[in-house]
Design an enzyme around this catalytic site. Structure first.
Site, mmCIF file in Angstrom:
data_model
loop_
_atom_site.group_PDB
_atom_site.id
_atom_site.type_symbol
_atom_site.label_atom_id
_atom_site.label_comp_id
_atom_site.label_asym_id
_atom_site.label_seq_id
_atom_site.Cartn_x
_atom_site.Cartn_y
_atom_site.Cartn_z
ATOM 1 N N GLU A 1 0.894 -1.167 0.000
ATOM 2 C CA GLU A 1 0.000 0.000 0.000
ATOM 3 C C GLU A 1 0.923 1.204 0.000
ATOM 4 O OE1 GLU A 1 -1.208 3.117 0.460
ATOM 5 O OE2 GLU A 1 -1.579 2.793 2.598
ATOM 6 N N GLU B 1 2.993 8.676 -4.328
ATOM 7 C CA GLU B 1 3.954 8.293 -3.276
ATOM 8 C C GLU B 1 4.982 7.316 -3.851
ATOM 9 O OE1 GLU B 1 1.878 7.249 0.360
ATOM 10 O OE2 GLU B 1 0.932 9.219 0.455
HETATM 11 C C1 LIG Z 1 1.674 4.300 3.164
HETATM 12 S S1 LIG Z 1 2.691 3.408 4.253
HETATM 13 C C2 LIG Z 1 1.744 1.942 4.459
HETATM 14 C C3 LIG Z 1 2.140 1.169 5.664
HETATM 15 C C4 LIG Z 1 1.308 -0.067 5.947
HETATM 16 N N1 LIG Z 1 1.454 -1.062 4.901
HETATM 17 C C5 LIG Z 1 -0.149 0.283 6.175
HETATM 18 O O1 LIG Z 1 -0.980 -0.012 5.306
HETATM 19 O O2 LIG Z 1 -0.442 0.878 7.209
HETATM 20 C C6 LIG Z 1 3.989 2.915 3.198
HETATM 21 C C7 LIG Z 1 5.090 2.205 3.897
HETATM 22 O O3 LIG Z 1 6.011 1.763 2.930
HETATM 23 C C8 LIG Z 1 7.325 2.011 3.389
HETATM 24 N N2 LIG Z 1 8.154 2.146 2.183
HETATM 25 C C9 LIG Z 1 8.048 3.084 1.213
HETATM 26 N N3 LIG Z 1 8.954 2.857 0.252
HETATM 27 C C10 LIG Z 1 9.645 1.764 0.625
HETATM 28 C C11 LIG Z 1 10.723 1.052 0.039
HETATM 29 N N4 LIG Z 1 11.257 1.434 -1.117
HETATM 30 N N5 LIG Z 1 11.168 -0.045 0.665
HETATM 31 C C12 LIG Z 1 10.629 -0.457 1.847
HETATM 32 N N6 LIG Z 1 9.626 0.197 2.454
HETATM 33 C C13 LIG Z 1 9.135 1.295 1.844
HETATM 34 C C14 LIG Z 1 7.215 3.265 4.210
HETATM 35 O O4 LIG Z 1 8.285 3.401 5.126
HETATM 36 C C15 LIG Z 1 5.887 3.037 4.884
HETATM 37 O O5 LIG Z 1 6.050 2.325 6.069
#
Ligand SMILES: C[S@@+](CC[C@H](N)C(=O)[O-])C[C@H]1O[C@@H](n2cnc3c(N)ncnc32)[C@H](O)[C@@H]1O
Length: 530
Positions: A330, A339
């Site tokens: 997500e 994002e």
């Molecule tokens: C919008 S949040 C969603 C978090 C969770 N899955 C939820 O639904 O509550 C996106 C998450 O993806 C992580 N994230 C973004 N890009 C990433 C990457 N390239 N590798 C690993 N994690 C990533 C961010 O740190 C964040 O925790």
């Protein structure tokens, strides 16, 4: 009257509205100064006549000073009422101190036009009331709805005693307080809101910078807010459940990788889907935020019975050692891809088996022309550069002028990936025909996502996922509002572009003979970091 001069500034002044002469009169400047001296929040101008709009606007602008807001009185029933207000506002260069005092009548009212305007005061003449069975004054349904809508915008109301041939004697002889009591009663009938609605109302027309979860590490409180959105996670659980059921006949353990796991709500849902479908799973959780990782590890030990392999790292480069059948993420913003879900999943799809799938499978951005004097004034109040920056906004005093149209889509997994990221660039041009005279102050952005099969998420108004509140729409402001006549069409162009580890949007609105100019060219004001 002398007692009118006694105003207890600290306790009352903000509730009072002063009345002035016309700006063209000799006393206007003095009256404004006195209103400012007593601390009145607003002053009400007499009605304008169409013949001297230019002079009225010039004198008004010349004398505005820096104090009170000025309410331009407009009779809603008058022919071209909105056009007249718009002429004054345009002549005064969209000055945010100019607001509207709208005088209603028993006639029809075009709310779509007025909802986008800075209406501060609504005047209800008694002649627009009708009698109910007991002769008590009430409003017609259309007017009730309009008044309730303005109540949600914290507009002030004034009831004035005005007779007309249509008003019944019974109603006419009522005292003004009976009419005011009825208006207060309408307040009481506003739907009582649940906790979420109350919290999200606090964000009405608030401009928020979009999150950048790839470039920044989110805070715990942000995850906490996400996690309250039960409908979003229920849709994800359903999508994983259906994907597992479809793979049941494989007769082996299905590998599920939750990438960008945050504090783990999608992991919990993936495990619940496995239990419901009785399919054996091996679950990985990949996260690059070291603080959120601590929470994932704690949950794994305390809640998931160490059933999950928690992996720290960037999904674009980090290995898990096993090919996943289902990649769950997500990484969606209000405009779908803002994002950088496409860029992250391009990298993460290495973790997939050859016949592996992504949840979401696809997402689409939608765009529509938007009128909102309130949002425009707020964006303008920042530095000029903010007019080339998109915001996340819970729209309230805003009117979406035509049904949103698709801007572009992304699907996962993708075939070929270019090192330059050019395969993730997009452009769109959409034409919107507008049914009412309007001013376009920018664009509204939405997204729809297909998670799996027919399980979806949407913030597009026509298909909005019921009760889901993780995403407010996007507002792309334009520096120069574009005027448009009823029946005219407007062309909206948008680009998604990338370079130097950045992604950004550019946008423009073009109507007959008027162009907003292209905003944020080369991402010079706003970009999303990879
Ligand atoms: C919008 S949040 C969603 C978090 C969770 N899955 C939820 O639904 O509550 C996106 C998450 O993806 C992580 N994230 C973004 N890009 C990433 C990457 N390239 N590798 C690993 N994690 C990533 C961010 O740190 C964040 O925790």
């Amino acid at each position: 009257m002398p007692h009118d001069l006694v105003i207890n500034t600290s306790q009352n002044a903000y509730r009072l509205i002063g009345k002035t002469q016309l700006p063209t009169s000799g006393t206007f400047e003095r009256e404004l100064a006195y209103a400012a001296y007593t601390g009145l929040s607003s002053v009400l101008l007499p009605e304008i006549s169409e013949s001297d709009v230019e002079d009225y606007a010039r004198m008004l602008l010349a004398q505005l000073g820096s104090h009170s807001n000025v309410l331009v009185r407009v009779r809603a029933e008058a022919d071209g009422a909105w056009t007249l207000w718009n002429r004054v506002r345009m002549l005064c260069n969209h000055d945010p101190r100019l607001q509207v005092a709208l005088e209603l009548s028993s006639g029809p009212l075009d709310m779509r036009q007025w909802i986008a305007e800075p209406v501060q005061l609504v005047m209800l003449p008694t002649c627009m009331f009708i009698g109910n069975k007991t002769g008590y004054p009430v409003l017609r349904k259309e007017h009730q709805d309009a008044v309730k809508r303005w109540m949600q915008l914290n507009v002030a109301f004034v009831v004035s005693h005005v007779g007309s041939a249509e008003i019944s004697r019974e109603v006419f002889y009522r005292s003004t307080s009976d009419f005011a009591t009825y208006v207060r009663h309408l307040w009481g009938t506003l739907e009582t809101q649940d906790e979420y609605a109350m919290a999200s109302d606090a964000y009405h027309d608030v401009l928020q910078a979009p999150l950048q979860p790839l470039m920044d590490h989110l805070e715990s409180v942000t995850y906490e807010v996400f996690e309250q959105d039960t409908p979003k996670y229920a849709q994800y659980e359903e999508a994983v459940y259906q994907a597992l059921v479809d793979r049941q006949q494989w007769g082996r353990e299905i590998v599920v990788a939750v990438v960008g796991a945050g504090r783990g709500p999608l992991v919990t849902r993936a495990l619940a889907a496995a239990k419901r479908s009785s399919v054996a799973v091996k679950v990985f959780a990949v996260e690059k935020n070291p603080s959120a990782l601590t929470e994932l590890q704690r949950k794994n030990a305390k809640v998931w019975g160490n059933a999950v392999t928690v992996v720290f790292g960037d999904m674009r480069t980090q290995a898990t050692g096993v090919a996943a059948d289902i990649l769950v993420s997500e990484l969606l913003g209000s405009f779908g891809d803002n994002e950088l879900s496409p860029e992250c999943l391009d990298g993460a799809q290495r973790l997939l088996a050859e016949d592996g799938i992504s949840i979401p499978a696809q997402y689409t951005a939608f765009v529509a022309p938007l009128s909102s004097c309130t949002l425009y004034n707020k964006a303008k109040a920042y530095e000029d550069t903010q007019m080339e920056t998109p915001f996340v906004v819970n729209f309230n005093a805003a009117s979406v002028l035509a049904a949103p149209k698709m801007a572009w889509s992304f699907g996962h997994p993708v075939g070929e990936i270019s090192a330059s990221n050019k395969h993730n660039d997009r452009k769109c041009q959409a034409k919107f025909c507008i049914s009412q005279d309007s001013v376009i102050h920018g664009l509204a952005g939405y997204f729809e996502a297909t998670l799996y099969g027919n399980v979806s998420l949407s913030i597009r108004p026509a298909t909005h996922t019921p009760g889901m509140h993780s995403w407010f729409p996007m507002y792309f402001p334009i520096k120069k509002p574009v005027q448009i006549r009823a029946g005219e069409c407007v062309s909206v162009s948008m680009w998604r572009r990338s370079g130097n580890s950045r992604v950004w949007y550019e946008w423009a609105v073009v109507a007959d003979g008027m162009s907003s100019g292209i905003h944020n060219i080369n991402g010079h004001e706003y970009w999303i970091g990879q």
